[in-house]
Write a protein that holds these residues in place. Structure first.
Motif, PDB file in Angstrom:
ATOM      1  N   ARG A 132       0.826  -1.216   0.000  1.00  0.00           N
ATOM      2  CA  ARG A 132       0.000   0.000   0.000  1.00  0.00           C
ATOM      3  C   ARG A 132       0.856   1.260   0.000  1.00  0.00           C
ATOM      4  O   ARG A 132       0.389   2.330  -0.369  1.00  0.00           O
ATOM      5  CB  ARG A 132      -0.937   0.019   1.213  1.00  0.00           C
ATOM      6  N   TYR A 133       2.125   1.148   0.410  1.00  0.00           N
ATOM      7  CA  TYR A 133       3.020   2.303   0.443  1.00  0.00           C
ATOM      8  C   TYR A 133       3.696   2.547  -0.902  1.00  0.00           C
ATOM      9  O   TYR A 133       4.355   3.556  -1.088  1.00  0.00           O
ATOM     10  CB  TYR A 133       4.098   2.115   1.515  1.00  0.00           C
ATOM     11  N   GLY A 134       3.562   1.610  -1.825  1.00  0.00           N
ATOM     12  CA  GLY A 134       4.171   1.760  -3.138  1.00  0.00           C
ATOM     13  C   GLY A 134       5.221   0.690  -3.403  1.00  0.00           C
ATOM     14  O   GLY A 134       5.545  -0.128  -2.546  1.00  0.00           O
ATOM     15  N   ARG A 135       5.742   0.714  -4.602  1.00  0.00           N
ATOM     16  CA  ARG A 135       6.700  -0.296  -5.065  1.00  0.00           C
ATOM     17  C   ARG A 135       8.070  -0.130  -4.409  1.00  0.00           C
ATOM     18  O   ARG A 135       8.562   0.985  -4.256  1.00  0.00           O
ATOM     19  CB  ARG A 135       6.846  -0.174  -6.580  1.00  0.00           C
ATOM     20  N   ILE A 136       8.670  -1.252  -4.059  1.00  0.00           N
ATOM     21  CA  ILE A 136      10.028  -1.265  -3.526  1.00  0.00           C
ATOM     22  C   ILE A 136      10.958  -1.713  -4.645  1.00  0.00           C
ATOM     23  O   ILE A 136      10.680  -2.686  -5.345  1.00  0.00           O
ATOM     24  CB  ILE A 136      10.159  -2.223  -2.328  1.00  0.00           C
ATOM     25  N   ASN A 137      12.051  -0.992  -4.820  1.00  0.00           N
ATOM     26  CA  ASN A 137      13.072  -1.371  -5.795  1.00  0.00           C
ATOM     27  C   ASN A 137      14.220  -2.040  -5.056  1.00  0.00           C
ATOM     28  O   ASN A 137      14.685  -1.525  -4.035  1.00  0.00           O
ATOM     29  CB  ASN A 137      13.581  -0.128  -6.531  1.00  0.00           C
ATOM     30  N   PHE A 138      14.660  -3.173  -5.586  1.00  0.00           N
ATOM     31  CA  PHE A 138      15.751  -3.912  -4.973  1.00  0.00           C
ATOM     32  C   PHE A 138      16.974  -3.850  -5.874  1.00  0.00           C
ATOM     33  O   PHE A 138      16.874  -4.084  -7.078  1.00  0.00           O
ATOM     34  CB  PHE A 138      15.359  -5.378  -4.755  1.00  0.00           C
ATOM     35  N   TYR A 139      18.117  -3.509  -5.281  1.00  0.00           N
ATOM     36  CA  TYR A 139      19.390  -3.567  -5.980  1.00  0.00           C
ATOM     37  C   TYR A 139      20.217  -4.655  -5.308  1.00  0.00           C
ATOM     38  O   TYR A 139      20.428  -4.616  -4.091  1.00  0.00           O
ATOM     39  CB  TYR A 139      20.152  -2.238  -5.912  1.00  0.00           C
ATOM     40  N   ILE A 140      20.640  -5.640  -6.096  1.00  0.00           N
ATOM     41  CA  ILE A 140      21.494  -6.709  -5.586  1.00  0.00           C
ATOM     42  C   ILE A 140      22.836  -6.584  -6.293  1.00  0.00           C
ATOM     43  O   ILE A 140      22.918  -6.662  -7.522  1.00  0.00           O
ATOM     44  CB  ILE A 140      20.864  -8.095  -5.811  1.00  0.00           C
ATOM     45  N   SER A 141      23.873  -6.387  -5.516  1.00  0.00           N
ATOM     46  CA  SER A 141      25.219  -6.206  -6.031  1.00  0.00           C
ATOM     47  C   SER A 141      25.798  -7.531  -6.525  1.00  0.00           C
ATOM     48  O   SER A 141      25.855  -8.499  -5.767  1.00  0.00           O
ATOM     49  CB  SER A 141      26.111  -5.644  -4.918  1.00  0.00           C
ATOM     50  N   PRO A 142      26.240  -7.586  -7.782  1.00  0.00           N
ATOM     51  CA  PRO A 142      26.874  -8.810  -8.269  1.00  0.00           C
ATOM     52  C   PRO A 142      28.097  -9.203  -7.441  1.00  0.00           C
ATOM     53  O   PRO A 142      28.318 -10.380  -7.153  1.00  0.00           O
ATOM     54  CB  PRO A 142      27.271  -8.466  -9.704  1.00  0.00           C
ATOM     55  N   LYS A 143      28.873  -8.195  -7.011  1.00  0.00           N
ATOM     56  CA  LYS A 143      30.076  -8.484  -6.224  1.00  0.00           C
ATOM     57  C   LYS A 143      29.724  -9.030  -4.840  1.00  0.00           C
ATOM     58  O   LYS A 143      30.324  -9.993  -4.367  1.00  0.00           O
ATOM     59  CB  LYS A 143      30.937  -7.227  -6.087  1.00  0.00           C
ATOM     60  N   LYS A 144      28.743  -8.424  -4.186  1.00  0.00           N
ATOM     61  CA  LYS A 144      28.358  -8.891  -2.850  1.00  0.00           C
ATOM     62  C   LYS A 144      27.744 -10.287  -2.906  1.00  0.00           C
ATOM     63  O   LYS A 144      27.969 -11.101  -2.014  1.00  0.00           O
ATOM     64  CB  LYS A 144      27.408  -7.895  -2.184  1.00  0.00           C
TER      65      LYS A 144
END
Length: 84
Positions: free
Chosen positions: A57-69
């Motif tokens: 309900r608060y809106g879309r969450i964007n996820f960034y996943i680091s290839p190195k991590k």
């Protein structure tokens, strides 16, 4: 020793989930709660760090996943594929 070359951009959540052998929601929750230190979650430019903030309900969450991590945590080298 050869240098590891990482693809540019964010590893898809579905790929990270396959690497860990878990559900995509497990990856998302781990990133938001901080016990899976492979990336970050943001909504409208602000970090999302609490489970309660995952409400759609608060809106879309964007996820960034680091290839190195991801590589540091699992040994998996992401080469840009959308699925594995």
């Amino acid at each position: 020793m050869s240098e590891v070359i990482f693809a540019e951009g964010s590893v898809p959540v579905a790929v990270a989930a396959k690497v860990y052998g878990k559900d995509a929601n497990w990856v998302r929750t781990g990133i938001v709660c901080g016990w899976l230190p492979i990336g970050r979650a943001t909504r409208n430019g602000a970090m999302v760090t609490k489970l309660e903030e995952m409400d759609s309900r608060y809106g879309r969450i964007n996820f960034y996943i680091s290839p190195k991590k991801l590589w540091e945590d699992t040994g998996y080298v992401w080469k840009g594929e959308r699925k594995i």
